[in-house]
Design a protein around this motif. Structure first.
Motif, PDB file in Angstrom:
ATOM      1  N   ILE A   1      52.326  -3.360  84.321  1.00  0.00           N
ATOM      2  CA  ILE A   1      52.352  -2.004  83.753  1.00  0.00           C
ATOM      3  C   ILE A   1      52.478  -2.087  82.245  1.00  0.00           C
ATOM      4  O   ILE A   1      53.444  -2.657  81.720  1.00  0.00           O
ATOM      5  N   GLY A   2      51.496  -1.532  81.537  1.00  0.00           N
ATOM      6  CA  GLY A   2      51.619  -1.408  80.091  1.00  0.00           C
ATOM      7  C   GLY A   2      52.520  -0.240  79.744  1.00  0.00           C
ATOM      8  O   GLY A   2      52.430   0.830  80.347  1.00  0.00           O
ATOM      9  N   ILE A   3      53.426  -0.424  78.798  1.00  0.00           N
ATOM     10  CA  ILE A   3      54.334   0.654  78.393  1.00  0.00           C
ATOM     11  C   ILE A   3      54.135   0.942  76.908  1.00  0.00           C
ATOM     12  O   ILE A   3      54.052   0.033  76.082  1.00  0.00           O
ATOM     13  N   LEU A   4      54.062   2.228  76.593  1.00  0.00           N
ATOM     14  CA  LEU A   4      53.797   2.659  75.226  1.00  0.00           C
ATOM     15  C   LEU A   4      54.746   3.791  74.866  1.00  0.00           C
ATOM     16  O   LEU A   4      54.677   4.880  75.442  1.00  0.00           O
ATOM     17  N   ALA A   5      55.662   3.518  73.951  1.00  0.00           N
ATOM     18  CA  ALA A   5      56.548   4.555  73.416  1.00  0.00           C
ATOM     19  C   ALA A   5      55.993   4.998  72.071  1.00  0.00           C
ATOM     20  O   ALA A   5      55.779   4.172  71.179  1.00  0.00           O
TER      21      ALA A   5
ATOM     22  N   GLY B   1      46.728  10.896  85.308  1.00  0.00           N
ATOM     23  CA  GLY B   1      45.307  10.874  85.610  1.00  0.00           C
ATOM     24  C   GLY B   1      44.786   9.461  85.607  1.00  0.00           C
ATOM     25  O   GLY B   1      45.546   8.487  85.522  1.00  0.00           O
ATOM     26  N   ARG B   2      43.463   9.341  85.716  1.00  0.00           N
ATOM     27  CA  ARG B   2      42.797   8.041  85.649  1.00  0.00           C
ATOM     28  C   ARG B   2      41.860   8.052  84.447  1.00  0.00           C
ATOM     29  O   ARG B   2      40.987   8.906  84.340  1.00  0.00           O
ATOM     30  N   MET B   3      42.069   7.079  83.575  1.00  0.00           N
ATOM     31  CA  MET B   3      41.329   7.030  82.324  1.00  0.00           C
ATOM     32  C   MET B   3      40.362   5.863  82.332  1.00  0.00           C
ATOM     33  O   MET B   3      40.723   4.746  82.710  1.00  0.00           O
ATOM     34  N   SER B   4      39.121   6.104  81.902  1.00  0.00           N
ATOM     35  CA  SER B   4      38.120   5.046  81.798  1.00  0.00           C
ATOM     36  C   SER B   4      38.183   4.419  80.408  1.00  0.00           C
ATOM     37  O   SER B   4      38.144   5.108  79.392  1.00  0.00           O
ATOM     38  N   LEU B   5      38.309   3.094  80.399  1.00  0.00           N
ATOM     39  CA  LEU B   5      38.307   2.319  79.159  1.00  0.00           C
ATOM     40  C   LEU B   5      37.255   1.234  79.313  1.00  0.00           C
ATOM     41  O   LEU B   5      37.495   0.206  79.938  1.00  0.00           O
ATOM     42  N   GLY B   6      36.079   1.478  78.787  1.00  0.00           N
ATOM     43  CA  GLY B   6      34.977   0.554  79.003  1.00  0.00           C
ATOM     44  C   GLY B   6      34.603   0.536  80.471  1.00  0.00           C
ATOM     45  O   GLY B   6      34.309   1.576  81.070  1.00  0.00           O
ATOM     46  N   GLU B   7      34.631  -0.646  81.069  1.00  0.00           N
ATOM     47  CA  GLU B   7      34.307  -0.777  82.490  1.00  0.00           C
ATOM     48  C   GLU B   7      35.542  -0.663  83.367  1.00  0.00           C
ATOM     49  O   GLU B   7      35.452  -0.789  84.588  1.00  0.00           O
ATOM     50  N   THR B   8      36.687  -0.422  82.761  1.00  0.00           N
ATOM     51  CA  THR B   8      37.949  -0.365  83.496  1.00  0.00           C
ATOM     52  C   THR B   8      38.421   1.079  83.616  1.00  0.00           C
ATOM     53  O   THR B   8      38.365   1.848  82.657  1.00  0.00           O
ATOM     54  N   THR B   9      38.896   1.448  84.824  1.00  0.00           N
ATOM     55  CA  THR B   9      39.528   2.744  85.033  1.00  0.00           C
ATOM     56  C   THR B   9      40.970   2.509  85.431  1.00  0.00           C
ATOM     57  O   THR B   9      41.243   1.792  86.409  1.00  0.00           O
ATOM     58  N   LEU B  10      41.887   3.090  84.675  1.00  0.00           N
ATOM     59  CA  LEU B  10      43.304   2.822  84.875  1.00  0.00           C
ATOM     60  C   LEU B  10      44.081   4.092  85.189  1.00  0.00           C
ATOM     61  O   LEU B  10      43.829   5.140  84.596  1.00  0.00           O
ATOM     62  N   PRO B  11      45.054   4.001  86.110  1.00  0.00           N
ATOM     63  CA  PRO B  11      46.013   5.096  86.238  1.00  0.00           C
ATOM     64  C   PRO B  11      46.867   5.181  84.974  1.00  0.00           C
ATOM     65  O   PRO B  11      47.311   4.154  84.450  1.00  0.00           O
ATOM     66  N   VAL B  12      47.089   6.386  84.511  1.00  0.00           N
ATOM     67  CA  VAL B  12      47.923   6.618  83.334  1.00  0.00           C
ATOM     68  C   VAL B  12      48.966   7.667  83.697  1.00  0.00           C
ATOM     69  O   VAL B  12      48.636   8.715  84.265  1.00  0.00           O
TER      70      VAL B  12
ATOM     71  N   ASP C   1      47.525  -3.046  85.235  1.00  0.00           N
ATOM     72  CA  ASP C   1      47.091  -2.265  86.398  1.00  0.00           C
ATOM     73  C   ASP C   1      47.315  -0.774  86.199  1.00  0.00           C
ATOM     74  O   ASP C   1      46.751   0.046  86.926  1.00  0.00           O
ATOM     75  N   ALA C   2      48.166  -0.408  85.258  1.00  0.00           N
ATOM     76  CA  ALA C   2      48.443   0.994  84.948  1.00  0.00           C
ATOM     77  C   ALA C   2      49.135   1.045  83.604  1.00  0.00           C
ATOM     78  O   ALA C   2      49.647   0.030  83.109  1.00  0.00           O
ATOM     79  N   ILE C   3      49.152   2.219  82.998  1.00  0.00           N
ATOM     80  CA  ILE C   3      49.842   2.423  81.725  1.00  0.00           C
ATOM     81  C   ILE C   3      50.805   3.588  81.881  1.00  0.00           C
ATOM     82  O   ILE C   3      50.449   4.632  82.445  1.00  0.00           O
ATOM     83  N   ILE C   4      52.026   3.393  81.402  1.00  0.00           N
ATOM     84  CA  ILE C   4      53.023   4.457  81.368  1.00  0.00           C
ATOM     85  C   ILE C   4      53.420   4.661  79.917  1.00  0.00           C
ATOM     86  O   ILE C   4      53.806   3.719  79.225  1.00  0.00           O
ATOM     87  N   THR C   5      53.320   5.910  79.448  1.00  0.00           N
ATOM     88  CA  THR C   5      53.712   6.243  78.086  1.00  0.00           C
ATOM     89  C   THR C   5      54.953   7.115  78.109  1.00  0.00           C
ATOM     90  O   THR C   5      55.281   7.747  79.122  1.00  0.00           O
ATOM     91  N   THR C   6      55.636   7.145  76.991  1.00  0.00           N
ATOM     92  CA  THR C   6      56.755   8.067  76.838  1.00  0.00           C
ATOM     93  C   THR C   6      56.692   8.687  75.453  1.00  0.00           C
ATOM     94  O   THR C   6      56.511   7.983  74.456  1.00  0.00           O
ATOM     95  N   GLY C   7      56.790  10.013  75.417  1.00  0.00           N
ATOM     96  CA  GLY C   7      56.702  10.752  74.168  1.00  0.00           C
ATOM     97  C   GLY C   7      55.303  11.294  73.927  1.00  0.00           C
ATOM     98  O   GLY C   7      54.314  10.812  74.473  1.00  0.00           O
TER      99      GLY C   7
END
Length: 404
Positions: free
Chosen positions: A182-186, A288-299, A247-253
């Motif tokens: 899981i990618g995390i982005l604050a 949602g699910r975001m497309s980044l190039g050929e990759t679609t990730l849950p966000v 496999d997914a990205i979780i952001t905060t803020g």
């Protein structure tokens, strides 16, 4: 506004389970079973003794006192199958296999000269002085679980207890879901790394540590992404750099209605929708699910206030990780007794940080708000669930708590 349960269901539909792998039990702690596991061996694997003492035939000790010759020793780990001769006893240790012919264990405390009978060299005979019912102190093969019986369901998360059970029923490895990444982005220009001096208007980035710990506790691997600012270009770069390795990205803020809510600005129109959830704390959310190039990730986009981020991660972040590991579970609320009275604003479900004392539960804060009070999380033992239509809790009322 969207209901909490409906939004959690929406989040749980964002992802499919990740790939599986075969892992040795020594490497499988914290992973989730990808298939059911059946017992290869029964537990116990053989009839055995529950006591240090003597294996006998019940018929031979029907009248007491009785003296029987000792025909042999059976230590734990003994692999022989010598039959117990009628009219005799065998000295046996706890866990050792019951010899054919024996049906009862006489504890060493129930015989004369008990201390001498536990020396390495046994005596020639034993005198039994206390009655022992037939079948007593015998552990029967398979009384815990039988061979072929379902042991653990797919979706079970493996802790020390489950791993021990798997070893006991004959397994050395299991098929599990790999640990999701899981990618995390604050985000927030006000954030500075922990331990650095603060200027006016700045706060330490506690959320990155919070999310990282909660993600790893939930059975995934957390990978911090590279920006803390409110620059849409930097956010886009962080997403692009992470796309192929998570496999997914979780952001905060950055998900509310502010002029500089960069996450909402960047993700709107890219497959991620933003919602007002009937929840306090944690009203602004996005997924949602975001497309980044050929990759679609849950966000999954969480609020920035620390208590809101904590509650949202427990409710929705764990549901997303559950979807990635095949184990979305109902919220584990348990009943408790309120230790004091308080009021809450109506219209939104409350998930209040809580503490316990004297067998009762109390709010960890003095009001149904305080989503910025990050220090109180260190005192939090659970989350009190107050339905949206309840405004008053009285001391002594039964409430629901999610103990952490």
């Amino acid at each position: 506004m969207i209901d909490l349960a409906d939004y959690r269901e929406l989040v749980s539909q964002l992802a499919e389970p990740v790939s599986t792998q075969l892992l040795a039990l020594t490497m499988a702690k914290g992973h989730v079973l990808a298939e059911p596991v059946f017992a290869r061996y029964p537990v116990p694997p053989f009839d055995n003794s529950a006591m240090d003492g003597f294996a006998v035939r019940a018929a031979d000790i029907a009248s007491l006192p009785v003296t029987l010759p000792i025909s042999g020793d059976i230590p734990a780990g003994h692999t022989g199958e010598e039959e117990l001769p009628a009219g005799s006893a065998m000295r046996i240790m706890t866990g050792a296999p019951l010899p054919p012919g024996a049906d009862t264990i006489v504890p060493v405390e129930n015989v004369e000269n008990s201390e001498r009978h536990m020396l390495r060299e046994h005596l020639d005979e034993v005198t039994i002085v206390t009655e022992v019912p037939a079948g007593r102190h015998v552990r029967l093969a398979g009384e815990d679980i039988a061979a072929g019986e379902l042991a653990l369901e797919a979706g079970t998360r493996l802790g020390p207890e489950q791993l021990s059970a798997l070893a006991s029923i004959g397994h050395g490895s299991v098929t599990v879901y790999r640990r999701p990444v899981i990618g995390i982005l604050a985000t927030g220009s006000e954030l500075v790394p922990p331990g650095q001096p603060l200027k006016r208007g700045q706060v330490p980035d506690s959320n990155s540590l919070l999310l990282r710990g909660l993600i790893e506790r939930a059975g995934a691997t957390a990978v911090p992404m590279s920006t803390r600012g409110d620059d849409p270009v930097a956010v886009e770069q962080a997403f692009s750099e992470a796309a192929d390795s998570v496999d997914a990205i979780i952001t905060t803020g950055g998900v509310s209605a502010g002029a500089f809510d960069v996450v909402k600005e960047f993700l709107t129109g890219r497959g991620v929708d933003f919602y007002k959830v009937a929840l306090q704390p944690g009203k602004p959310q996005g997924c949602g699910r975001m497309s980044l190039g050929e990759t679609t990730l849950p966000v999954l986009c969480l609020p920035g206030n620390p208590v809101s981020a904590f509650v949202s991660m427990k409710l929705f972040g764990e549901a997303l990780i559950g979807a990635l590991t095949g184990r979305v579970r109902p919220l584990p609320f348990k009943e408790a007794v309120a230790g004091e009275s308080w009021t809450c604003r109506p219209g939104r479900t409350q998930l209040m940080p809580a503490r316990s004392a004297n067998g009762r539960v109390y709010p960890a804060i003095s009001r149904c708000s305080g989503s910025h009070l990050v220090y109180l999380l260190s005192q939090t033992e659970g989350l009190i669930h107050v339905p949206a239509d309840v405004t008053d809790i009285k001391e002594g009322d039964t409430v629901e708590v999610w103990w952490l």
